[in-house]
Enzyme design. Structure first.
Site, PDB file in Angstrom:
ATOM      1  N   ASP A 182       2.274   1.726  -3.401  1.00 30.36           N
ATOM      2  CA  ASP A 182       1.210   2.144  -4.302  1.00 30.36           C
ATOM      3  C   ASP A 182       0.916   3.636  -4.126  1.00 30.36           C
ATOM      4  O   ASP A 182       0.759   4.368  -5.103  1.00 30.36           O
ATOM      5  CB  ASP A 182      -0.055   1.318  -4.040  1.00 30.36           C
ATOM      6  CG  ASP A 182      -1.210   1.753  -4.913  1.00 30.36           C
ATOM      7  OD1 ASP A 182      -1.060   1.723  -6.153  1.00 30.36           O
ATOM      8  OD2 ASP A 182      -2.262   2.125  -4.359  1.00 30.36           O
TER       9      ASP A 182
ATOM     10  N   HIS B  51       0.842  -1.204   0.000  1.00 30.43           N
ATOM     11  CA  HIS B  51       0.000   0.000   0.000  1.00 30.43           C
ATOM     12  C   HIS B  51       0.876   1.253   0.000  1.00 30.43           C
ATOM     13  O   HIS B  51       0.599   2.215  -0.733  1.00 30.43           O
ATOM     14  CB  HIS B  51      -0.931  -0.008   1.211  1.00 30.43           C
ATOM     15  CG  HIS B  51      -1.800   1.196   1.310  1.00 30.43           C
ATOM     16  ND1 HIS B  51      -2.716   1.547   0.348  1.00 30.43           N
ATOM     17  CD2 HIS B  51      -1.888   2.151   2.274  1.00 30.43           C
ATOM     18  CE1 HIS B  51      -3.332   2.650   0.702  1.00 30.43           C
ATOM     19  NE2 HIS B  51      -2.837   3.041   1.866  1.00 30.43           N
TER      20      HIS B  51
END
Length: 112
Positions: free
Chosen positions: A80, A77
């Site tokens: 990202d 995450h």
């Protein structure tokens, strides 16, 4: 996940998330014709992005030195978010330039 890794991931997420928000705000300011404000938002976002990028680079250095960093959903995450923020910066800069051109053309048309 080691507590240190978790903290680095959250540092990345919080900083690049703030950067992305600044880039979006820059687009909104440019749309309203506030180009100086838009550029300030880009600068603010860039400072935050660099903090997140440096934290990410810290993880890469650790792994390159043989330390197991490990993989996790939080790390994925964080990465990202890092890439998303970078993409938003590029888009924001392009949109600011486009809005500036539109504003200049509109001024020319007003003179006619």
């Amino acid at each position: 996940m080691a507590e240190g890794l978790e903290m680095i991931c959250f540092k990345i997420i919080s900083n690049v998330g703030g950067a992305r928000s600044s880039y979006i705000e820059a687009i909104q300011k440019a749309k309203q014709g506030d180009f100086e404000g838009a550029r300030e938002c880009i600068k603010t976002g860039q400072k935050m992005f660099l903090v997140g990028h440096e934290a990410h680079f810290e993880l890469i250095q650790k792994e390159a030195q043989g330390e197991q960093v490990g993989g996790s959903l939080i790390l994925v995450h964080a990465e990202d978010q890092l890439m998303s923020a970078e993409g938003f910066k590029i888009i924001a800069e392009e949109m600011i330039a486009s809005y500036e051109k539109i504003a200049a053309l509109e001024k020319k048309l007003e003179k006619w």
